[in-house]
Design an enzyme around this catalytic site. Structure first.
Site, short mmCIF file in Angstrom:
data_model
loop_
_atom_site.label_atom_id
_atom_site.label_comp_id
_atom_site.label_asym_id
_atom_site.label_seq_id
_atom_site.Cartn_x
_atom_site.Cartn_y
_atom_site.Cartn_z
N LYS A 116 35.66 38.83 39.94
CA LYS A 116 35.04 38.95 41.27
C LYS A 116 33.58 38.51 41.27
O LYS A 116 33.05 38.14 42.31
CB LYS A 116 35.19 40.37 41.78
CG LYS A 116 36.66 40.70 42.05
CD LYS A 116 36.84 42.07 42.66
CE LYS A 116 38.30 42.31 43.02
NZ LYS A 116 39.16 42.54 41.83
C1 PLP Z 1 40.53 42.40 41.85
C2 PLP Z 1 41.23 42.21 40.56
C3 PLP Z 1 42.54 41.70 40.49
C4 PLP Z 1 43.36 41.39 41.72
O1 PLP Z 1 42.84 40.30 42.45
P1 PLP Z 1 43.32 40.02 43.96
O2 PLP Z 1 42.39 39.00 44.46
O3 PLP Z 1 43.17 41.34 44.67
O4 PLP Z 1 44.74 39.58 43.91
C5 PLP Z 1 43.11 41.49 39.25
N1 PLP Z 1 42.43 41.80 38.12
C6 PLP Z 1 41.18 42.30 38.14
C7 PLP Z 1 40.52 42.63 36.86
C8 PLP Z 1 40.53 42.52 39.36
O5 PLP Z 1 39.29 43.02 39.38
#
Ligand code: PLP
Length: 472
Positions: A116
């Protein structure tokens, strides 16, 4: 380039990028999408990556979606977002080959060790730039189960035009995640721990958002994954990962994406629509199988929070997939009226709709490349152990869900699994799998011992509003 809502009425004006950047959700409840997907110039991007690096590729791609920020400014924002200092690696997103056709794209070298950061760092730059230009300030209010909140806080740190109020379920995040967030002492960043589960935090945020007068008075906005800027920023690493795994411009790869809210993989869908030679987009879920169920049966059925499992890949524990609406929009011929019916009426009413038996659903694998699979706690633990033994690499539990699903689907071309977090964030599952603590990058040394600042919220929405009020 203009942006429209998935649920917009035909006569709703289409907006320029910076308006949707600050708006988040569309007023009709839909999600903003670009009106078209501009084609990628792959030979040019290959040269740009080789000569100038990740930030320059980001600029090239983003400038095809953003035409209301002058080119030189947008280039500078990309350069500020994607530095070797912030991402600990000049490549920003390195790609490595595991073996047996499996590759990893390392998306988690940013400040909070989750993918993210890649979108959030750019979002922080864009917010600061646009708020300055408009002479405005923004109050970000959100709820997190871990990764989103910390990525947002580190991206907004030191940006005086943005304040952050982040709610999290008290005592439920991993020890590392709590230390990461609560050790931020900047007065612009306020962490609020809420007794209960994630949904209790989320409900409080929704209550504040529902108070239109309060929301406007404090110019409250959101940074969740439905923000279109996050989606566009994520397209960049699909292109870069493809460039790093190929030598030839018509070579195909597949991607496997550990998925929760469909945000990450939605960017893969966009990259594929822009002409990136992606064979298959493999969607991996954990025990919360809402999306695997859709791609394998055609029925989209959101879960009650009581039906949502708490798993050892917690960032994928979702009851509904908020970004899925964007793919459904494309799948259903960008029919806004139909989207209004499905997402505005059917889902809030019965909690489900079913596309099985439709030509659109049947065409998904061929036309869009999607296939899916699910993984469980034991798959995840076994995969972490086997990957460690076979390739000498320790992966985090979310990435392990991806590898577990990807392994059965490898063909001739590279299968690139997106590594979505570093194992250090989820050490208890790593210890369960391989018996030793995961490696801790130097920058996280001793964070559990730093002083902390967090408010425990016992007084419900009134106390939350009072906190926001008193901080302004
Ligand atoms: C947010 C997240 C996900 C999921 O991603 P999406 O965009 O919600 O599908 C998977 N793994 C980690 C470590 C995350 O922080």
């Amino acid at each position: 380039m203009r942006y429209l809502s998935t649920r917009g009425a035909a006569d709703t004006p289409r907006l320029p990028f910076c308006d949707v950047l600050l708006a988040g959700l569309a007023p009709d409840g839909g999600l903003y999408v670009p009106e078209s997907y501009p084609p990628l110039d792959l030979p040019r991007l290959r040269r740009v990556l080789a000569d100038e690096g990740y930030a320059a590729v980001a600029y090239e791609i983003l400038s095809s979606f953003i035409d209301d920020i002058p080119a030189e400014d947008l280039r500078r924002l990309c350069e500020k977002a994607y530095t070797a200092e912030v991402f600990g690696d000049a490549e920003i997103v390195p790609v490595s080959e595991l073996g047996d056709g499996l590759w990893l794209a390392h998306l988690s070298n940013g400040p909070t060790a989750a993918f993210k950061d890649l979108a959030m760092q750019l979002l922080g730059q864009l917010f600061e730039y646009e708020l300055e230009r408009r002479q405005q300030t923004l109050t970000i209010l959100g709820a997190t189960s871990g990764d989103t909140g910390s990525a947002a806080e580190y991206a907004m740190l030191g940006k005086p035009s943005v304040r952050v109020f982040m709610l999290s379920p008290q005592g439920r995040m991993s020890a590392f995640q709590q230390a990461q967030m609560f050790s931020i002492l900047d007065p612009q960043i306020v962490n609020i721990a809420v007794p209960g589960v994630f949904d209790d935090s989320q409900d409080l945020v929704k209550e504040v958002f529902a108070d239109a007068e309060f929301k406007a008075r404090h110019s409250i906005g959101a940074v969740n994954s439905i923000n279109v800027a996050r989606l566009l920023a994520q397209v960049v690493y699909y292109v870069v990962a493809w460039l790093r795994a190929t030598t030839d411009d018509d070579q195909r790869v597949s991607f496997c994406v550990p998925s929760g809210n469909f945000g990450n993989i939605c960017a893969g869908h966009i990259a594929r629509e822009m002409g990136l030679p992606i064979d298959r987009l493999v969607l991996a879920t954990n025990e919360n199988t809402v999306l695997h169920e859709f791609f394998s049966t055609g029925a989209y059925r959101v879960r009650a929070s009581s039906e949502t499992y708490e798993t050892s890949s917690p960032s994928m524990d979702i009851s509904k997939a908020s970004n899925f609406e964007r793919f459904a929009f494309d799948l259903l011929g960008r029919d806004q009226e139909l989207l209004r019916e499905l997402f505005g009426q059917r889902l809030p009413g019965s909690g489900e709709f079913d596309l099985s038996g439709t030509a659109e659903f049947a065409a998904i694998p061929e036309r869009y490349g999607f296939v899916s699979g699910a993984s469980s706690h034991s798959d995840r633990v076994r995969t972490i152990r086997e990957v460690s033994e076979a390739y000498g690499v320790v992966i985090d539990p979310h990435t392990a869900d991806g590898v577990a699903v990807a392994r059965g689907l490898v063909r001739d071309e590279p299968m690139i699994v997106l590594e979505t977090a570093l194992p250090v964030k989820f050490s208890s599952t790593i210890v369960e799998a391989i018996g030793v603590e995961p490696e801790r990058p130097d920058r996280f040394a001793g964070i559990e011992d730093l002083p902390r600042r967090v408010i425990v919220l016992s007084g419900g929405v009134e106390q939350l509003k009072a906190i926001i009020e008193s901080a302004s």
